[in-house]
Design an enzyme around this catalytic site. Structure first.
Site, PDB file in Angstrom:
ATOM      1  N   LYS A  60      -6.914  11.937  -9.408  1.00  0.00           N
ATOM      2  CA  LYS A  60      -6.781  11.588 -10.841  1.00  0.00           C
ATOM      3  C   LYS A  60      -7.303  12.693 -11.741  1.00  0.00           C
ATOM      4  O   LYS A  60      -6.801  12.910 -12.837  1.00  0.00           O
ATOM      5  CB  LYS A  60      -7.521  10.279 -11.138  1.00  0.00           C
ATOM      6  CG  LYS A  60      -9.029  10.381 -10.950  1.00  0.00           C
ATOM      7  CD  LYS A  60      -9.591   9.189 -10.259  1.00  0.00           C
ATOM      8  CE  LYS A  60     -10.654   9.628  -9.282  1.00  0.00           C
ATOM      9  NZ  LYS A  60     -10.994   8.627  -8.305  1.00  0.00           N
TER      10      LYS A  60
ATOM     11  N   GLY B 138     -10.664   2.644  -1.022  1.00  0.00           N
ATOM     12  CA  GLY B 138     -10.789   2.388   0.413  1.00  0.00           C
ATOM     13  C   GLY B 138      -9.656   3.059   1.169  1.00  0.00           C
ATOM     14  O   GLY B 138      -8.573   3.265   0.617  1.00  0.00           O
TER      15      GLY B 138
ATOM     16  N   LYS C 241      -8.633   8.111 -15.076  1.00  0.00           N
ATOM     17  CA  LYS C 241      -7.543   7.182 -14.744  1.00  0.00           C
ATOM     18  C   LYS C 241      -6.801   6.735 -16.014  1.00  0.00           C
ATOM     19  O   LYS C 241      -5.577   6.612 -16.010  1.00  0.00           O
ATOM     20  CB  LYS C 241      -8.096   5.987 -13.973  1.00  0.00           C
ATOM     21  CG  LYS C 241      -8.564   6.364 -12.558  1.00  0.00           C
ATOM     22  CD  LYS C 241      -9.320   5.229 -11.895  1.00  0.00           C
ATOM     23  CE  LYS C 241      -9.717   5.576 -10.472  1.00  0.00           C
ATOM     24  NZ  LYS C 241     -10.685   4.628  -9.891  1.00  0.00           N
TER      25      LYS C 241
ATOM     26  N   VAL D 254      -4.500   6.211  -9.399  1.00  0.00           N
ATOM     27  CA  VAL D 254      -5.060   5.110 -10.200  1.00  0.00           C
ATOM     28  C   VAL D 254      -4.821   3.795  -9.459  1.00  0.00           C
ATOM     29  O   VAL D 254      -3.691   3.517  -9.042  1.00  0.00           O
ATOM     30  CB  VAL D 254      -4.386   5.013 -11.595  1.00  0.00           C
ATOM     31  CG1 VAL D 254      -5.083   3.955 -12.440  1.00  0.00           C
ATOM     32  CG2 VAL D 254      -4.396   6.346 -12.310  1.00  0.00           C
TER      33      VAL D 254
ATOM     34  N   GLU E 209     -20.902   6.389  -4.634  1.00  0.00           N
ATOM     35  CA  GLU E 209     -21.298   7.652  -3.990  1.00  0.00           C
ATOM     36  C   GLU E 209     -22.825   7.789  -4.087  1.00  0.00           C
ATOM     37  O   GLU E 209     -23.440   7.185  -4.966  1.00  0.00           O
ATOM     38  CB  GLU E 209     -20.706   8.827  -4.769  1.00  0.00           C
ATOM     39  CG  GLU E 209     -19.231   8.745  -5.010  1.00  0.00           C
ATOM     40  CD  GLU E 209     -18.444   9.473  -3.956  1.00  0.00           C
ATOM     41  OE1 GLU E 209     -18.993  10.417  -3.369  1.00  0.00           O
ATOM     42  OE2 GLU E 209     -17.294   9.082  -3.715  1.00  0.00           O
TER      43      GLU E 209
ATOM     44  N   GLY F 154      -5.819   2.827  -6.533  1.00  0.00           N
ATOM     45  CA  GLY F 154      -5.729   2.877  -5.065  1.00  0.00           C
ATOM     46  C   GLY F 154      -4.398   2.367  -4.556  1.00  0.00           C
ATOM     47  O   GLY F 154      -3.358   2.967  -4.797  1.00  0.00           O
TER      48      GLY F 154
ATOM     49  N   ILE G 138      -2.771  -0.342  -5.410  1.00  0.00           N
ATOM     50  CA  ILE G 138      -1.983  -1.199  -6.309  1.00  0.00           C
ATOM     51  C   ILE G 138      -0.773  -0.418  -6.809  1.00  0.00           C
ATOM     52  O   ILE G 138      -0.932   0.651  -7.397  1.00  0.00           O
ATOM     53  CB  ILE G 138      -2.818  -1.645  -7.537  1.00  0.00           C
ATOM     54  CG1 ILE G 138      -4.119  -2.308  -7.092  1.00  0.00           C
ATOM     55  CG2 ILE G 138      -2.017  -2.563  -8.437  1.00  0.00           C
ATOM     56  CD1 ILE G 138      -5.107  -2.555  -8.220  1.00  0.00           C
TER      57      ILE G 138
ATOM     58  N   ASP H 228     -14.812   8.489 -14.112  1.00  0.00           N
ATOM     59  CA  ASP H 228     -13.681   8.158 -13.243  1.00  0.00           C
ATOM     60  C   ASP H 228     -12.645   7.327 -14.022  1.00  0.00           C
ATOM     61  O   ASP H 228     -11.437   7.594 -13.943  1.00  0.00           O
ATOM     62  CB  ASP H 228     -14.227   7.372 -12.040  1.00  0.00           C
ATOM     63  CG  ASP H 228     -13.158   6.850 -11.110  1.00  0.00           C
ATOM     64  OD1 ASP H 228     -12.680   7.633 -10.286  1.00  0.00           O
ATOM     65  OD2 ASP H 228     -12.797   5.658 -11.224  1.00  0.00           O
TER      66      ASP H 228
HETATM   67  P1  NAP Z   1     -13.808  12.736   0.680  1.00  0.00           P
HETATM   68  O1  NAP Z   1     -14.118  11.610   1.586  1.00  0.00           O
HETATM   69  O2  NAP Z   1     -14.941  13.479   0.061  1.00  0.00           O
HETATM   70  O3  NAP Z   1     -12.902  13.769   1.499  1.00  0.00           O
HETATM   71  C1  NAP Z   1     -12.560  15.034   1.022  1.00  0.00           C
HETATM   72  C2  NAP Z   1     -11.893  15.812   2.148  1.00  0.00           C
HETATM   73  O4  NAP Z   1     -11.382  17.010   1.619  1.00  0.00           O
HETATM   74  C3  NAP Z   1     -12.833  16.169   3.290  1.00  0.00           C
HETATM   75  O5  NAP Z   1     -12.167  16.043   4.507  1.00  0.00           O
HETATM   76  C4  NAP Z   1     -13.175  17.631   3.006  1.00  0.00           C
HETATM   77  O6  NAP Z   1     -13.375  18.399   4.186  1.00  0.00           O
HETATM   78  C5  NAP Z   1     -11.900  18.130   2.361  1.00  0.00           C
HETATM   79  N1  NAP Z   1     -12.162  19.196   1.407  1.00  0.00           N
HETATM   80  C6  NAP Z   1     -12.829  19.114   0.237  1.00  0.00           C
HETATM   81  N2  NAP Z   1     -12.858  20.310  -0.377  1.00  0.00           N
HETATM   82  C7  NAP Z   1     -12.205  21.164   0.437  1.00  0.00           C
HETATM   83  C8  NAP Z   1     -11.908  22.530   0.356  1.00  0.00           C
HETATM   84  N3  NAP Z   1     -12.288  23.289  -0.665  1.00  0.00           N
HETATM   85  N4  NAP Z   1     -11.192  23.082   1.368  1.00  0.00           N
HETATM   86  C9  NAP Z   1     -10.801  22.345   2.419  1.00  0.00           C
HETATM   87  N5  NAP Z   1     -11.047  21.027   2.540  1.00  0.00           N
HETATM   88  C10 NAP Z   1     -11.749  20.442   1.555  1.00  0.00           C
HETATM   89  O7  NAP Z   1     -12.860  12.270  -0.530  1.00  0.00           O
HETATM   90  P2  NAP Z   1     -11.962  10.954  -0.588  1.00  0.00           P
HETATM   91  O8  NAP Z   1     -12.813   9.791  -0.957  1.00  0.00           O
HETATM   92  O9  NAP Z   1     -11.115  10.866   0.609  1.00  0.00           O
HETATM   93  O10 NAP Z   1     -11.078  11.246  -1.899  1.00  0.00           O
HETATM   94  C11 NAP Z   1     -10.027  12.167  -1.854  1.00  0.00           C
HETATM   95  C12 NAP Z   1      -9.190  12.028  -3.125  1.00  0.00           C
HETATM   96  O11 NAP Z   1      -8.634  10.730  -3.188  1.00  0.00           O
HETATM   97  C13 NAP Z   1      -9.961  12.213  -4.431  1.00  0.00           C
HETATM   98  O12 NAP Z   1      -9.138  12.841  -5.367  1.00  0.00           O
HETATM   99  C14 NAP Z   1     -10.251  10.785  -4.855  1.00  0.00           C
HETATM  100  O13 NAP Z   1     -10.430  10.650  -6.246  1.00  0.00           O
HETATM  101  C15 NAP Z   1      -8.966  10.112  -4.417  1.00  0.00           C
HETATM  102  N6  NAP Z   1      -9.096   8.667  -4.195  1.00  0.00           N
HETATM  103  C16 NAP Z   1     -10.064   8.219  -3.370  1.00  0.00           C
HETATM  104  C17 NAP Z   1     -10.154   6.856  -3.137  1.00  0.00           C
HETATM  105  C18 NAP Z   1     -11.201   6.323  -2.186  1.00  0.00           C
HETATM  106  O14 NAP Z   1     -11.185   5.134  -1.923  1.00  0.00           O
HETATM  107  N7  NAP Z   1     -12.073   7.146  -1.639  1.00  0.00           N
HETATM  108  C19 NAP Z   1      -9.259   5.984  -3.748  1.00  0.00           C
HETATM  109  C20 NAP Z   1      -8.248   6.499  -4.577  1.00  0.00           C
HETATM  110  C21 NAP Z   1      -8.183   7.849  -4.795  1.00  0.00           C
HETATM  111  P3  NAP Z   1     -14.610  18.125   5.190  1.00  0.00           P
HETATM  112  O15 NAP Z   1     -14.311  16.766   5.778  1.00  0.00           O
HETATM  113  O16 NAP Z   1     -14.564  19.208   6.187  1.00  0.00           O
HETATM  114  O17 NAP Z   1     -15.839  18.118   4.327  1.00  0.00           O
HETATM  115  N1  HSE Z   2     -14.755   5.514  -7.180  1.00  0.00           N
HETATM  116  C1  HSE Z   2     -13.547   4.802  -7.481  1.00  0.00           C
HETATM  117  C2  HSE Z   2     -13.872   3.341  -7.759  1.00  0.00           C
HETATM  118  C3  HSE Z   2     -12.545   4.832  -6.349  1.00  0.00           C
HETATM  119  O1  HSE Z   2     -15.009   2.894  -7.583  1.00  0.00           O
HETATM  120  O2  HSE Z   2     -12.970   2.639  -8.201  1.00  0.00           O
HETATM  121  C4  HSE Z   2     -11.710   6.052  -6.337  1.00  0.00           C
HETATM  122  O3  HSE Z   2     -10.779   6.033  -7.390  1.00  0.00           O
END
Ligand code: NAP
Ligand code: HSE
Length: 430
Positions: free
Chosen positions: A105, A302, A205, A132, A190, A134, A136, A201
């Site tokens: 986002k 998630g 969005k 935005v 986090e 997840g 949905i 955040d």
């Molecule tokens: P995360 O758990 O922190 O994972 C990030 C991944 O990217 C890790 O595997 C990391 O590698 C890799 N990475 C980060 N910087 C890098 C770089 N410079 N070069 C190479 N690899 C790199 O993040 P996440 O929660 O999966 O979120 C990822 C994206 O999805 C974000 O934009 C977030 O806003 C979006 N999102 C997340 C959720 C959620 O539920 N978490 C929901 C909707 C959207 P390493 O593993 O080696 O550290």
């Molecule tokens: N940190 C966000 C939330 C999830 O709590 O809704 C990723 O968009």
């Protein structure tokens, strides 16, 4: 069957979920798409980190060029997060004529218009359903199913972490810090929760939703932002007495050729759908001129819900490639609409004050409000502390202008009988 290769950037929460789905359901999904989905390379920072899944040998790399310069990866899936290097990698992928799926986002909120133009020039897809809400389905419906509508407003609970915290405070009377610690223990928040609890955040969005709903970029500094850290358990008690819940809302409205965009805690009438969205759930209410109000509800984060959205975007691209069809889903923006400043807002307010418990205090406060044309709807006096000689006053106003309310607050703070302006919360009417 023909194959289409995928380069996955990131193997964290979302990336692992996406890889798992591609590895476990790949055959069935490929049959649906009519083309084999092949995970070709996976970019990570640390190749030695333990992962929740085992990938086939030779997929992991720390070199982005292994994906970006690789003709075997015509689809790039960016799930690394953060502004950089994600923006650069997405730009490079689009410039190289690759289709891109992203869950990011921040990148779309800050660089969406430029990247949309680039995708259109190169005739490739840039899809971001997971950015935005997840899992949905929301971006797709805004881009496709609601296209005949003039979207008038968006009111959304789009941060699951804060909604979890607010639900615990409202339901069980726990304080903010206890609720935050629980959210962290459950993996919602986090270790550094700033982006969630300060509304950052949700601002990203909302900016993404405004691009689609109002077809305008809204510069992030022009989105009013207030987080949830100043809310106290007693605000929830008073809200309930008055018939409201407190939710962190992202609100966007289009009015007379201008847009309003704000993120802040709001009193929401208890009987409304938004008030009933509890825990880590998200809900997005969209109002169109034709369709009326539509509410999207579900899990906004998630690995499983988010990979549902990401993999679906991959399938959209794969099907289109198989059909040799041109991408259809570019975002065409209008000229940037002016953003209305917050002081133009007219709304009701909840005001909680700590004051000296003696005659005439309420009259002084009412006088300031009256002079600025702010009409009081109700007043309750609570929690007198005889030892300190103070009492708590809760005032609900009729609709008033934000500019007038801020001026009144400045004057009220200066009254010697006012110990503290403890909270001001806007009321979001039905
Ligand atoms: P995360 O758990 O922190 O994972 C990030 C991944 O990217 C890790 O595997 C990391 O590698 C890799 N990475 C980060 N910087 C890098 C770089 N410079 N070069 C190479 N690899 C790199 O993040 P996440 O929660 O999966 O979120 C990822 C994206 O999805 C974000 O934009 C977030 O806003 C979006 N999102 C997340 C959720 C959620 O539920 N978490 C929901 C909707 C959207 P390493 O593993 O080696 O550290
Ligand atoms: N940190 C966000 C939330 C999830 O709590 O809704 C990723 O968009």
């Amino acid at each position: 069957m023909a194959e289409i290769g995928i380069g996955l950037m990131g193997l964290g929460v979302v990336g692992s979920g996406v890889a798992q789905v591609l590895l476990q359901k790949g055959t069935a999904l490929s049959q649906q798409a009519g083309i084999t989905l092949a995970l070709r390379r996976v970019l990570v920072r640390n190749p030695h980190k333990p992962r929740p899944l085992s990938l086939p040998e030779g997929l992991l790399t720390t070199n982005p060029d292994d994906l970006l310069n690789n003709p075997q990866c015509p689809i790039i899936v960016e799930v690394m997060g953060g502004e950089e290097p994600a923006t650069t990698y997405i730009r490079r992928a689009l410039e190289a004529g690759k289709h891109v799926v992203t869950a990011n986002k921040e990148v779309i909120a800050k660089h969406g218009p430029h990247l949309f133009r680039l995708a259109q020039q190169r005739q490739v897809y840039l899809l971001f359903e997971a950015s935005v809400g997840g899992g949905i389905p929301l971006i797709g419906p805004l881009q496709r199913d609601l296209l005949a509508n003039d979207i008038l407003s968006i009111r959304a609970i789009i941060n699951g972490t804060t909604n979890y915290i607010l639900t615990r405070m409202a339901r069980d009377g726990v304080d903010y810090h206890t609720a935050l610690q629980e959210a962290q223990a459950k993996g919602y928040a986090e270790p550094d929760p700033t982006n969630d609890v300060e509304g950052i955040d949700a601002v990203y969005k909302l900016a993404v939703l405004a691009l689609l709903a109002f077809r305008t970029p809204v510069p992030l500094p022009q989105i009013y932002r207030e987080g949830i850290t100043h809310l106290q358990a007693k605000d929830f008690r008073y809200a309930h007495e008055l018939g409201y819940e407190i939710k962190l809302l992202a609100i966007g409205r289009k009015e007379n050729g201008t847009v309003q965009a704000r993120v802040h805690p709001a009193f929401v009438p208890s009987h409304t759908l938004l008030a009933k969205v509890d825990g880590a759930y998200n809900a997005i209410e969209v109002q169109g001129d034709l369709v009326g109000r539509v509410v999207f509800h579900g899990l906004g984060a998630g690995p499983a819900p988010t990979s549902s959205a990401v993999v679906n975007d991959i399938l959209t691209i794969a099907r289109s490639v198989k059909a040799q069809a041109r991408p259809l889903s570019w975002v065409n923006l209008h000229t940037a609409l002016p953003v209305r400043p917050l002081h133009d807002l007219t709304t009701q307010y909840y005001l909680r004050l700590n004051v000296a418990d003696r005659p005439g205090v309420l009259a002084q406060i009412a006088h300031i409000l009256g002079d600025l044309s702010i009409s009081i709807a109700s007043v309750i006096q609570k929690d007198a502390d005889p030892s300190a000689g103070t009492a708590e006053i809760v005032i609900m106003t009729h609709p008033a202008r934000e500019g007038a309310m801020q001026e009144a607050l400045g004057l009220i703070r200066r009254l010697p009988v006012v110990r503290e302006v403890s909270n001001l919360i806007r009321v979001e009417a039905e």
